[in-house]
Each structure stands twice: as structure tokens, then as C-alpha cells.
Design a protein around this motif. Structure first.
Motif, PDB file in Angstrom:
ATOM      1  N   ALA A 199      20.890  70.067  28.343  1.00 54.45           N
ATOM      2  CA  ALA A 199      21.013  69.894  26.893  1.00 54.45           C
ATOM      3  C   ALA A 199      20.865  71.201  26.123  1.00 54.45           C
ATOM      4  CB  ALA A 199      19.977  68.881  26.400  1.00 54.45           C
ATOM      5  N   ASN A 200      20.639  72.310  26.823  1.00 56.63           N
ATOM      6  CA  ASN A 200      20.543  73.630  26.188  1.00 56.63           C
ATOM      7  C   ASN A 200      19.465  73.668  25.099  1.00 56.63           C
ATOM      8  OD1 ASN A 200      22.967  74.674  27.649  1.00 56.63           O
ATOM      9  ND2 ASN A 200      24.027  73.153  26.400  1.00 56.63           N
ATOM     10  N   LYS A 201      18.288  73.137  25.432  1.00 55.37           N
ATOM     11  CA  LYS A 201      17.194  73.086  24.456  1.00 55.37           C
ATOM     12  C   LYS A 201      16.572  74.470  24.270  1.00 55.37           C
ATOM     13  CE  LYS A 201      16.056  68.344  25.802  1.00 55.37           C
ATOM     14  NZ  LYS A 201      15.084  67.478  26.530  1.00 55.37           N
ATOM     15  N   PRO A 202      16.473  74.948  23.024  1.00 54.39           N
ATOM     16  CA  PRO A 202      15.922  76.289  22.771  1.00 54.39           C
ATOM     17  C   PRO A 202      14.498  76.462  23.284  1.00 54.39           C
ATOM     18  CG  PRO A 202      17.056  75.468  20.823  1.00 54.39           C
ATOM     19  CD  PRO A 202      16.972  74.329  21.791  1.00 54.39           C
ATOM     20  N   GLU A 203      13.679  75.422  23.215  1.00 53.80           N
ATOM     21  CA  GLU A 203      12.289  75.561  23.649  1.00 53.80           C
ATOM     22  C   GLU A 203      12.187  75.757  25.164  1.00 53.80           C
ATOM     23  OE1 GLU A 203      13.089  71.050  23.302  1.00 53.80           O
ATOM     24  OE2 GLU A 203      13.635  72.904  22.242  1.00 53.80           O
ATOM     25  N   VAL A 204      13.097  75.142  25.919  1.00 55.76           N
ATOM     26  CA  VAL A 204      13.107  75.335  27.367  1.00 55.76           C
ATOM     27  C   VAL A 204      13.564  76.753  27.696  1.00 55.76           C
ATOM     28  CG1 VAL A 204      14.106  74.557  29.549  1.00 55.76           C
ATOM     29  CG2 VAL A 204      13.498  72.883  27.785  1.00 55.76           C
ATOM     30  N   MET A 205      14.579  77.224  26.997  1.00 56.25           N
ATOM     31  CA  MET A 205      15.052  78.600  27.197  1.00 56.25           C
ATOM     32  C   MET A 205      13.930  79.599  26.930  1.00 56.25           C
ATOM     33  SD  MET A 205      18.756  78.621  25.310  1.00 56.25           S
ATOM     34  CE  MET A 205      19.553  77.072  24.938  1.00 56.25           C
ATOM     35  N   GLU A 206      13.210  79.406  25.834  1.00 60.03           N
ATOM     36  CA  GLU A 206      12.167  80.354  25.467  1.00 60.03           C
ATOM     37  C   GLU A 206      11.022  80.333  26.471  1.00 60.03           C
ATOM     38  OE1 GLU A 206      10.674  83.469  23.417  1.00 60.03           O
ATOM     39  OE2 GLU A 206      12.625  82.501  23.143  1.00 60.03           O
ATOM     40  N   ARG A 207      10.654  79.146  26.947  1.00 58.15           N
ATOM     41  CA  ARG A 207       9.559  79.052  27.919  1.00 58.15           C
ATOM     42  C   ARG A 207       9.912  79.753  29.221  1.00 58.15           C
ATOM     43  NH1 ARG A 207       9.023  73.926  27.852  1.00 58.15           N
ATOM     44  NH2 ARG A 207       9.877  73.293  29.863  1.00 58.15           N
ATOM     45  N   LEU A 208      11.142  79.545  29.692  1.00 58.83           N
ATOM     46  CA  LEU A 208      11.578  80.197  30.924  1.00 58.83           C
ATOM     47  C   LEU A 208      11.643  81.710  30.733  1.00 58.83           C
ATOM     48  CD1 LEU A 208      12.682  80.022  33.802  1.00 58.83           C
ATOM     49  CD2 LEU A 208      14.967  79.737  32.823  1.00 58.83           C
ATOM     50  N   LYS A 209      12.168  82.136  29.613  1.00 58.16           N
ATOM     51  CA  LYS A 209      12.293  83.564  29.336  1.00 58.16           C
ATOM     52  C   LYS A 209      10.928  84.233  29.270  1.00 58.16           C
ATOM     53  CE  LYS A 209      14.525  86.702  26.026  1.00 58.16           C
ATOM     54  NZ  LYS A 209      15.372  86.761  24.806  1.00 58.16           N
TER      55      LYS A 209
END
Length: 292
Positions: free
Chosen positions: A142-152
Motif C-alpha cells: 500500500a506504499n504507506k509513508p510510515e512504513v517507509m520511514e520506519r524502514l529507512k
């Protein structure tokens, strides 16, 4: 006599299986490759910041049915770290180049996390090279921004400070059962993250967590629907990067897909639930393909 633990070490997992570890040149990128077994080709693709040892517990079992190839993607593990963004098209071309070098015309692909994304992109854009496809906890459909930021944040923190504490935290993120995270696994990743040039390499990998860069490769029905290879979605109950609702999205988009959910596991079912992981691959890639 005290019983031996189920998992002794990565070497212990490979000790009784004939295999070869080598480096091959893929369009100028020195690429680390482990191969074992014989039969139909099966290529294993690891996740963000990972390396082929992600599959150490599975090589022996898979090699009973397949000629298995596990490798470090460009910018990962002990493969070369050229200074350029490792977008999905770049990672896919590296995979295609590796297949050419190894004289693999077509193969089954099984990719975990980022590796699943690359495998799916390969299947959509080079359908003649992919027989069957396993997407193992492919993550954040779903390309969720919060998941991207946590992984980054967690990945970059571990690479900038590859201490036991920060790297262990990053590896534990992958597991439901964090007691399964061994010192060996943590120290192996500490060694990777300590390589000269790896800070820039992981920066080049994490561009995929930038929504502006990601939009050109984001999971979407337009390209996913082009995948003609029969596809198994291998999900878990406790994947920190995406829930079963996201598996449902892929089931709607893919022309020929089925779902298997592994209970009591996190982002690395191939490590936490090895027996079920191997059985599911055997059933989908061997029995379903050739029911006779």
C-alpha cells in the motif's frame, strides 16, 4: 547428553550440502553467488540491506528439488557497491544479467521483501524469464509513508553505527521470535554494514523509501496485472511491513495467484518457520507444477 540446538550456525546449515560460493561479473558488478542442488532453476532474492545468508536455513532443503541460486543483489552483501540509485529497474537488470551470466534462460523466483518486489517487476517486464513466482512478505504493498520511514530510519541507524545494539535491533525487526536472532547473524550483518562505501550504498538503496522516487515503481495494478507467471503470496500473521489486507490487494491484481499464511512468524518465515516454508515451496513449485 544435552540435545543439539535446531540451528547451530550458518555453516552448520550448509555443512552437509554440496554447494559453491563464487563471484561472477555481471555487467561490471562483482556479484557474490551461492549455488547448490540440481533440477529446475530457483533463484532466491533477499531484502533491503540483506545478503544471501538470509536463506542459509533453506538451501539444503530446496536443493533437494532445485538448482538453487542465492546471491547478493548489487549494492548489498559482498557484491560491488557502485554509486548510483538502486531502483527496482536497476536491481531487476542486475538479476537479468546474472541469469545471462549463469546461462539461466528462465527460472522460478522466490523473493523476500525487496527481493519480492524485484522478482515481481522481473515477472511483469520479462515474463519469458520467469516460470513461477513466490512473493514472500513483499512488504508495504500500500506504499504507506510510515512504513517507509520506519524502514529507512532503522536501516540507516544500523549502518551509520554498526554496533551490536543497533544492528541487533535492525535484525530483530525481521523476527516474531527475537530469541532466534543469533550473535552470528548480527555480526555477519555488522560486517556487511562496516564495509567501506556501505553508507553510500544503503543510501542508494533507501531511495526506494522516498515517495517521489518510489512512485515510478510503486506496487500498482497497472504493472502487477501483467504478471502471467502463477504466483504464490507467502504471508505471515506478524509481518511488520504489511498486513493481510495488502495480500488481498495483490490477489485482486494478479491474474493467477493464491495465498498461504504462515502463523506465528514475522518478516523472515524462511528462518523462523523453515519446515513450513520449504513445504509450501515444494507444493507450489513441484507438486502443483507437475501433479503427476
Amino acid at each position: 547428553m544435552t540435545a543439539l540446538p535446531e540451528h547451530i550456525s550458518i555453516w552448520g546449515e550448509l555443512a552437509d550440502v554440496d554447494h559453491g560460493l563464487s563471484h561472477v561479473d555481471v555487467d561490471g558488478v562483482r556479484t557474490r553467488v551461492l549455488r547448490a542442488g540440481s533440477g529446475p532453476d530457483l533463484i532466491l532474492l533477499h531484502g533491503t540491506g540483506g545478503h544471501l545468508e538470509a536463506y542459509a536455513r533453506d538451501i539444503a532443503g530446496l536443493a533437494a528439488d532445485f538448482r538453487v541460486t542465492a546471491y547478493d543483489m548489487v549494492g548489498h552483501g559482498w557484491s560491488d557497491l557502485p554509486d548510483k540509485p538502486y531502483t527496482i529497474d536497476v536491481l531487476t537488470e542486475h538479476l537479468r544479467g546474472l541469469m545471462d551470466v549463469l546461462d539461466i534462460q528462465s527460472a522460478h523466483l522466490s523473493g523476500e521483501s525487496l527481493g519480492g518486489w524485484v522478482a515481481a517487476w522481473m515477472a511483469a517486464h520479462h515474463p519469458d524469464r520467469v516460470q513461477r513466482l513466490v512473493l514472500n512478505t513483499p512488504g508495504n504493498i500500500a506504499n504507506k509513508p510510515e512504513v517507509m520511514e520506519r524502514l529507512k530510519e532503522s536501516t540507516m541507524a544500523a549502518v551509520l553505527d554498526p554496533s551490536d545494539l543497533t544492528v541487533r535491533r535492525r535484525v530483530e525487526f525481521l523476527f516474531r521470535h527475537k530469541e532466534m536472532v543469533t550473535d552470528e547473524l548480527v555480526n555477519l550483518r555488522r560486517a556487511v554494514y562496516s564495509r567501506p562505501g556501505f553508507v553510500q550504498a544503503i543510501t542508494n538503496t533507501l531511495v526506494l523509501q522516498d515517495p517521489i522516487v518510489r512512485k515510478d515503481f510503486a506496487w500498482a495494478p497497472g504493472w502487477v496485472a501483467k504478471i502471467v507467471a502463477p504466483t504464490l503470496l507467502l504471508w505471515t500473521e506478524h509481518d511488520p511491513t504489511g498486513g493481510l489486507d495488502e495480500a488481498g490487494m495483490l490477489l485482486d491484481w494478479l491474474p493467477d495467484a493464491r495465498l498461504h499464511v504462515i502463523a506465528d512468524a514475522g518478516h523472515w518465515p524462511q528462518w523462523e518457520k523453515r519446515a513450513e516454508y520449504l513445504a509450501v515451496h515444494h507444493d507450489f513449485l513441484v507438486l502443483e507444477k507437475d501433479p503427476s
